[in-house]
Design a protein around this motif. Structure first.
Motif, PDB file in Angstrom:
ATOM      1  N   ARG A   1       0.844  -1.202   0.000  1.00 36.48           N
ATOM      2  CA  ARG A   1       0.000   0.000   0.000  1.00 36.48           C
ATOM      3  C   ARG A   1       0.878   1.251   0.000  1.00 36.48           C
ATOM      4  NH1 ARG A   1      -3.947   0.934   5.049  1.00 36.48           N
ATOM      5  NH2 ARG A   1      -3.234  -1.186   5.292  1.00 36.48           N
ATOM      6  N   CYS A   2       1.914   1.251   0.815  1.00 33.88           N
ATOM      7  CA  CYS A   2       2.817   2.411   0.908  1.00 33.88           C
ATOM      8  C   CYS A   2       3.577   2.620  -0.394  1.00 33.88           C
ATOM      9  CB  CYS A   2       3.795   2.222   2.053  1.00 33.88           C
ATOM     10  SG  CYS A   2       2.978   2.056   3.633  1.00 33.88           S
ATOM     11  N   ARG A   3       4.053   1.538  -0.954  1.00 37.18           N
ATOM     12  CA  ARG A   3       4.780   1.622  -2.228  1.00 37.18           C
ATOM     13  C   ARG A   3       3.866   2.193  -3.315  1.00 37.18           C
ATOM     14  NH1 ARG A   3       8.345  -3.079  -4.871  1.00 37.18           N
ATOM     15  NH2 ARG A   3       9.974  -1.897  -3.884  1.00 37.18           N
ATOM     16  N   TRP A   4       2.632   1.741  -3.345  1.00 37.40           N
ATOM     17  CA  TRP A   4       1.667   2.208  -4.336  1.00 37.40           C
ATOM     18  C   TRP A   4       1.417   3.704  -4.187  1.00 37.40           C
ATOM     19  CZ3 TRP A   4      -3.599   3.672  -3.443  1.00 37.40           C
ATOM     20  CH2 TRP A   4      -4.305   3.932  -4.608  1.00 37.40           C
ATOM     21  N   VAL A   5       1.212   4.179  -2.951  1.00 37.10           N
ATOM     22  CA  VAL A   5       0.939   5.593  -2.722  1.00 37.10           C
ATOM     23  C   VAL A   5       2.144   6.439  -3.126  1.00 37.10           C
ATOM     24  CG1 VAL A   5       0.556   7.326  -0.919  1.00 37.10           C
ATOM     25  CG2 VAL A   5      -0.802   5.242  -0.948  1.00 37.10           C
ATOM     26  N   LEU A   6       3.342   6.015  -2.746  1.00 34.36           N
ATOM     27  CA  LEU A   6       4.538   6.773  -3.103  1.00 34.36           C
ATOM     28  C   LEU A   6       4.726   6.839  -4.616  1.00 34.36           C
ATOM     29  CD1 LEU A   6       7.010   5.481  -0.378  1.00 34.36           C
ATOM     30  CD2 LEU A   6       5.967   7.755  -0.512  1.00 34.36           C
ATOM     31  N   GLN A   7       4.456   5.728  -5.299  1.00 37.53           N
ATOM     32  CA  GLN A   7       4.585   5.725  -6.757  1.00 37.53           C
ATOM     33  C   GLN A   7       3.526   6.598  -7.410  1.00 37.53           C
ATOM     34  OE1 GLN A   7       4.462   1.528  -7.552  1.00 37.53           O
ATOM     35  NE2 GLN A   7       6.696   1.321  -7.443  1.00 37.53           N
ATOM     36  N   GLU A   8       2.306   6.583  -6.904  1.00 36.11           N
ATOM     37  CA  GLU A   8       1.241   7.407  -7.467  1.00 36.11           C
ATOM     38  C   GLU A   8       1.531   8.897  -7.285  1.00 36.11           C
ATOM     39  OE1 GLU A   8      -1.715   6.856  -9.196  1.00 36.11           O
ATOM     40  OE2 GLU A   8      -0.863   4.867  -9.497  1.00 36.11           O
ATOM     41  N   LEU A   9       2.168   9.253  -6.167  1.00 35.33           N
ATOM     42  CA  LEU A   9       2.511  10.652  -5.922  1.00 35.33           C
ATOM     43  C   LEU A   9       3.751  11.092  -6.677  1.00 35.33           C
ATOM     44  CD1 LEU A   9       1.853  10.892  -2.087  1.00 35.33           C
ATOM     45  CD2 LEU A   9       0.490  11.906  -3.925  1.00 35.33           C
ATOM     46  N   GLY A  10       4.468  10.137  -7.259  1.00 34.06           N
ATOM     47  CA  GLY A  10       5.674  10.467  -7.997  1.00 34.06           C
ATOM     48  C   GLY A  10       6.861  10.764  -7.103  1.00 34.06           C
ATOM     49  N   VAL A  11       6.831  10.235  -5.884  1.00 35.12           N
ATOM     50  CA  VAL A  11       7.915  10.459  -4.933  1.00 35.12           C
ATOM     51  C   VAL A  11       9.062   9.512  -5.258  1.00 35.12           C
ATOM     52  CG1 VAL A  11       8.563  10.329  -2.495  1.00 35.12           C
ATOM     53  CG2 VAL A  11       6.297  11.170  -3.142  1.00 35.12           C
ATOM     54  N   HIS A  12      10.259  10.058  -5.294  1.00 36.57           N
ATOM     55  CA  HIS A  12      11.442   9.228  -5.526  1.00 36.57           C
ATOM     56  C   HIS A  12      11.837   8.578  -4.214  1.00 36.57           C
ATOM     57  CE1 HIS A  12      11.935  10.731  -9.547  1.00 36.57           C
ATOM     58  NE2 HIS A  12      11.736  11.948  -9.082  1.00 36.57           N
ATOM     59  N   PHE A  13      11.911   7.251  -4.206  1.00 34.58           N
ATOM     60  CA  PHE A  13      12.294   6.530  -3.002  1.00 34.58           C
ATOM     61  C   PHE A  13      13.068   5.288  -3.397  1.00 34.58           C
ATOM     62  CE2 PHE A  13       8.364   4.648  -4.339  1.00 34.58           C
ATOM     63  CZ  PHE A  13       8.477   3.306  -4.036  1.00 34.58           C
ATOM     64  N   GLU A  14      13.807   4.778  -2.441  1.00 31.92           N
ATOM     65  CA  GLU A  14      14.561   3.548  -2.644  1.00 31.92           C
ATOM     66  C   GLU A  14      13.830   2.431  -1.908  1.00 31.92           C
ATOM     67  OE1 GLU A  14      18.951   1.680  -1.558  1.00 31.92           O
ATOM     68  OE2 GLU A  14      18.510   3.767  -1.082  1.00 31.92           O
ATOM     69  N   ALA A  15      13.444   1.402  -2.629  1.00 26.30           N
ATOM     70  CA  ALA A  15      12.765   0.252  -2.019  1.00 26.30           C
ATOM     71  C   ALA A  15      13.823  -0.744  -1.541  1.00 26.30           C
ATOM     72  CB  ALA A  15      11.833  -0.409  -3.020  1.00 26.30           C
ATOM     73  N   ILE A  16      13.800  -1.039  -0.260  1.00 31.71           N
ATOM     74  CA  ILE A  16      14.779  -1.948   0.326  1.00 31.71           C
ATOM     75  C   ILE A  16      14.044  -3.180   0.833  1.00 31.71           C
ATOM     76  CG2 ILE A  16      16.515  -2.239   2.125  1.00 31.71           C
ATOM     77  CD1 ILE A  16      16.912   0.807   1.969  1.00 31.71           C
ATOM     78  N   PRO A  17      14.296  -4.342   0.235  1.00 39.81           N
ATOM     79  CA  PRO A  17      13.624  -5.566   0.701  1.00 39.81           C
ATOM     80  C   PRO A  17      14.186  -6.015   2.044  1.00 39.81           C
ATOM     81  CG  PRO A  17      15.149  -6.074  -1.064  1.00 39.81           C
ATOM     82  CD  PRO A  17      15.153  -4.590  -0.909  1.00 39.81           C
ATOM     83  N   VAL A  18      13.287  -6.459   2.910  1.00 35.15           N
ATOM     84  CA  VAL A  18      13.665  -6.936   4.242  1.00 35.15           C
ATOM     85  C   VAL A  18      13.350  -8.420   4.310  1.00 35.15           C
ATOM     86  CG1 VAL A  18      13.200  -6.714   6.712  1.00 35.15           C
ATOM     87  CG2 VAL A  18      13.191  -4.693   5.258  1.00 35.15           C
ATOM     88  N   ARG A  19      14.301  -9.177   4.772  1.00 35.22           N
ATOM     89  CA  ARG A  19      14.119 -10.629   4.934  1.00 35.22           C
ATOM     90  C   ARG A  19      14.127 -10.946   6.419  1.00 35.22           C
ATOM     91  NH1 ARG A  19      16.725  -9.639   0.357  1.00 35.22           N
ATOM     92  NH2 ARG A  19      16.207 -10.795  -1.513  1.00 35.22           N
ATOM     93  N   LEU A  20      12.960 -10.822   7.034  1.00 31.67           N
ATOM     94  CA  LEU A  20      12.853 -11.037   8.478  1.00 31.67           C
ATOM     95  C   LEU A  20      13.131 -12.483   8.860  1.00 31.67           C
ATOM     96  CD1 LEU A  20       9.709  -8.866   9.185  1.00 31.67           C
ATOM     97  CD2 LEU A  20      12.081  -8.321   9.674  1.00 31.67           C
ATOM     98  N   SER A  21      12.776 -13.416   7.992  1.00 31.07           N
ATOM     99  CA  SER A  21      12.988 -14.830   8.305  1.00 31.07           C
ATOM    100  C   SER A  21      14.469 -15.179   8.359  1.00 31.07           C
ATOM    101  CB  SER A  21      12.285 -15.716   7.282  1.00 31.07           C
ATOM    102  OG  SER A  21      12.816 -15.467   5.989  1.00 31.07           O
ATOM    103  N   GLN A  22      15.305 -14.355   7.720  1.00 34.51           N
ATOM    104  CA  GLN A  22      16.741 -14.606   7.721  1.00 34.51           C
ATOM    105  C   GLN A  22      17.467 -13.765   8.765  1.00 34.51           C
ATOM    106  OE1 GLN A  22      17.947 -13.918   3.705  1.00 34.51           O
ATOM    107  NE2 GLN A  22      16.815 -15.669   2.905  1.00 34.51           N
TER     108      GLN A  22
END
Length: 92
Positions: A39-60
């Motif tokens: 949901r957050c990624r979608w909103v940021l992309q719709e607003l045209g905000v430049h951001f860096e998406a960092i994947p988190v691997r909680l299981s690791q």
């Protein structure tokens, strides 16, 4: 540069005081697939905000992420010194 309004007509960014700030900062969104972070990624992309998406691997046992949010929940948005860890707060 212009941003579209709800009717699709461009509005100059001078009417959006936050637009200059958002364009000048580097935001980081820590997320995992199939969570509320989508949901957050979608909103940021719709607003045209430049951001860096960092994947988190909680299981690791990603300990870098636990320094930002000791509860180990995603999403987390880091904007300079500001750290938001609730998806609703990020989307607002």
């Amino acid at each position: 540069m212009a941003a579209p309004n709800c009717r699709g007509a461009p509005i100059p960014l001078t009417f959006h005081p936050w637009a200059v700030r958002l364009a000048s900062l580097s935001m980081k969104l820590y997320s995992t697939p199939r969570t509320r972070s989508a949901r957050c990624r979608w909103v940021l992309q719709e607003l045209g905000v430049h951001f860096e998406a960092i994947p988190v691997r909680l299981s690791q046992g990603d300990t870098r992420f636990l320094k930002l949010n000791p509860y180990g929940r995603v999403p987390v948005l880091v904007d300079g010194d500001l750290v938001l860890s609730a998806s609703v707060a990020i989307c607002l």
